[in-house]
Design a protein around this motif. Structure first.
Motif, PDB file in Angstrom:
ATOM      1  N   PHE A   1       0.853  -1.185   0.000  1.00 36.07           N
ATOM      2  CA  PHE A   1       0.000   0.000   0.000  1.00 36.07           C
ATOM      3  C   PHE A   1       0.891   1.238   0.000  1.00 36.07           C
ATOM      4  CE2 PHE A   1      -2.705  -3.159   2.259  1.00 36.07           C
ATOM      5  CZ  PHE A   1      -3.753  -3.193   1.345  1.00 36.07           C
ATOM      6  N   THR A   2       0.551   2.189  -0.828  1.00 39.68           N
ATOM      7  CA  THR A   2       1.291   3.450  -0.864  1.00 39.68           C
ATOM      8  C   THR A   2       0.311   4.612  -0.971  1.00 39.68           C
ATOM      9  OG1 THR A   2       1.488   3.525  -3.285  1.00 39.68           O
ATOM     10  CG2 THR A   2       3.256   2.406  -2.074  1.00 39.68           C
ATOM     11  N   SER A   3       0.811   5.762  -0.594  1.00 41.92           N
ATOM     12  CA  SER A   3       0.108   7.022  -0.865  1.00 41.92           C
ATOM     13  C   SER A   3       1.163   7.965  -1.400  1.00 41.92           C
ATOM     14  CB  SER A   3      -0.540   7.578   0.406  1.00 41.92           C
ATOM     15  OG  SER A   3      -1.166   8.827   0.125  1.00 41.92           O
ATOM     16  N   ALA A   4       1.389   7.871  -2.725  1.00 38.41           N
ATOM     17  CA  ALA A   4       2.494   8.614  -3.330  1.00 38.41           C
ATOM     18  C   ALA A   4       2.350  10.112  -3.128  1.00 38.41           C
ATOM     19  CB  ALA A   4       2.571   8.288  -4.823  1.00 38.41           C
ATOM     20  N   ILE A   5       1.113  10.599  -3.173  1.00 40.61           N
ATOM     21  CA  ILE A   5       0.897  12.032  -3.043  1.00 40.61           C
ATOM     22  C   ILE A   5       1.299  12.528  -1.655  1.00 40.61           C
ATOM     23  CG2 ILE A   5      -1.486  11.982  -2.194  1.00 40.61           C
ATOM     24  CD1 ILE A   5      -0.158  14.217  -5.041  1.00 40.61           C
ATOM     25  N   ASN A   6       1.241  11.591  -0.651  1.00 42.94           N
ATOM     26  CA  ASN A   6       1.655  11.927   0.720  1.00 42.94           C
ATOM     27  C   ASN A   6       3.058  11.419   1.046  1.00 42.94           C
ATOM     28  OD1 ASN A   6      -0.849  13.160   1.483  1.00 42.94           O
ATOM     29  ND2 ASN A   6      -1.762  11.111   1.590  1.00 42.94           N
ATOM     30  N   ASN A   7       3.745  10.943  -0.001  1.00 48.25           N
ATOM     31  CA  ASN A   7       5.121  10.459   0.148  1.00 48.25           C
ATOM     32  C   ASN A   7       5.225   9.259   1.082  1.00 48.25           C
ATOM     33  OD1 ASN A   7       7.722  10.927  -0.914  1.00 48.25           O
ATOM     34  ND2 ASN A   7       8.421  11.759   1.028  1.00 48.25           N
TER      35      ASN A   7
END
Length: 452
Positions: free
Chosen positions: A353-359
């Motif tokens: 799981f990632t949240s790229a926009i939140n780094n």
């Protein structure tokens, strides 16, 4: 190599505006040349000196001189190192004065080449120096240090000794055929001894091939539908805004690349155009490239939005990557609830799981390193090679050992077996530089930086 007896000079730091520059002189005339520039001469001994440097009667600089006497120096020659005040003009002026007094400018890697030719280092150590200088991650740095110091080079010496023992046993059998009871010369004994050596070479080759990918960079394609956060993921991994990010589908129309160096692995990242049905010709060409990049990639980061996981485009990508090494990246994880995360865990094996926009990409980085880095690479007690020419030589050693092993098992004449063993022995000698072609050695050191 015909100029090996000439005294050479080069800056060992970049010529730029800086506090200190370091200049190295190596060769028989090192002490005479530096003393030509001093009012107060230095002795031919290992020491550190503070002196004023002159051009005739004109003061040039006040410097710190470190001197080494042959053979107790890096190159094995008389060496003088000058720490002068930094600055392009000042450093160049001092180098020009040294050349005017009898030295010539060193070629790239010539100091290391002389160290090798004067038996101060072997070729594995020489390549380790270069690996250390150009290391892009901690693994490459560690391998470079170990190889530069020769920490594990004894393993090659041991391989040579064991191989020479087998060659000698076979040679005795050839020279004295009536003595069929020479200890260790039976087919079973020779087969066992050769299997042990072949296993050791195979293990070295396996470690080295794994490491060279990690140190040179694994070709990694970021793929997925449009607007799932591929470009945001690229920017988060690179920690820079390299790719344009918008909410408009089809923003990325061509390949965007970058490099990231993690602790023990480097990735050559490729952000591809989002895959979808489109009538746009330019975007369509980008999508064609995306599929091509999947074929060429060594690792695929398949970025998906959980809400559209079963879309036609995603199923097409899943089919395309099923035989590749891949990670399913559920981006925008802030919009995935705990129940949905449990469902994903039950249905997918290799996911993060990632949240790229939140780094928030730590899970992904940890998974990538876990897939490519193991104890064989990180433990500190085994020789690892990351130079392609060296790895090629080890492959030749392995091939010749396997041919000999097959010949023994198939009952071929023992002298035929020894031909391949001698060739394997020669490749081991070439690996550490105990036998070499002058032109090859010249080419090896030309890839080094100036002053090393």
């Amino acid at each position: 190599m015909s100029s090996i007896n000439q005294t050479i000079v080069a800056p060992t730091t970049n010529i730029s505006t800086q506090a200190i520059s370091l200049i190295r002189i190596s060769g028989d005339e090192s002490f005479n040349i530096i003393n030509n520039l001093l009012k107060l001469k230095i002795k031919k001994e290992k020491n550190v000196w503070v002196r004023k440097l002159f051009d005739g009667e004109e003061l040039v600089d006040e410097v710190v001189i470190t001197s080494f006497v042959s053979p107790a120096s890096f190159t094995g020659e008389n060496v003088v190192e000058i720490a002068c005040h930094g600055g392009i003009l000042n450093t160049q002026r001092i180098i020009n004065l040294i050349i005017k007094n009898g030295a010539r400018m060193a070629n790239k890697g010539e100091f290391s080449q002389r160290a090798f030719l004067n038996n101060k280092i072997d070729l594995i150590q020489a390549e380790g120096i270069n690996d250390l200088i150009f290391a892009k991650n901690e693994l490459a740095l560690k391998i470079g240090v170990n190889n530069m110091t020769g920490a594990h080079n004894q393993s090659i010496t041991n391989l040579k000794a064991n191989l020479l023992d087998i060659i000698s046993r076979i040679q005795v059998s050839i020279d004295y055929p009536d003595y069929d009871d020479v200890e260790g010369s039976s087919v079973e004994d020779l087969t066992h001894a050769l299997e042990l050596i072949t296993d050791e070479v195979s293990a070295l080759l396996k470690r080295s091939k794994m490491a060279v990918k990690n140190t040179n960079g694994i070709k990694t394609a970021i793929v997925g539908k449009t607007n799932v956060g591929k470009s945001s993921l690229l920017n988060a991994l690179l920690n820079e805004d390299k790719a344009i990010v918008t909410d408009i589908h089809g923003t990325t129309r061509d390949i965007v690349t970058g490099e990231i160096n993690l602790e023990n692995i480097s990735l050559n990242l490729i952000d591809t155009a989002g895959i979808r049905n489109t009538q746009d010709i330019v975007e369509g060409l980008g999508i064609e490239k995306s599929f091509k990049m999947i074929d060429e990639a060594e690792l695929v980061l398949f970025v998906v939005d959980y809400k559209s996981i079963n879309d036609k485009e995603n199923k097409l990508i899943f089919e395309k990557i099923k035989n590749k090494k891949y990670i399913v990246v559920f981006n925008k994880s802030e919009f995935i609830n705990d129940m949905e995360k449990k469902e994903i865990a039950n249905s997918e094996k290799n996911f993060v799981f990632t949240s790229a926009i939140n780094n928030d990409i730590n899970q992904l980085i940890n998974r990538i390193e876990g897939m490519h880095v193991n104890e064989e690479l990180t433990r500190n007690d085994s020789l690892i090679l990351i130079n392609l020419e060296q790895i090629s030589l080890v492959e030749h050693v392995k091939n010749n050992l396997e041919k000999s092993l097959t010949a023994i098992i198939n009952g071929l004449p023992i002298d035929i077996v020894n031909v391949d063993l001698h060739q394997a022995w020669n490749y081991l000698n070439e690996l550490i530089g105990e036998q070499y072609d002058e032109e090859i050695i010249d080419n090896i050191f030309k890839k080094y930086c100036l002053g090393k």
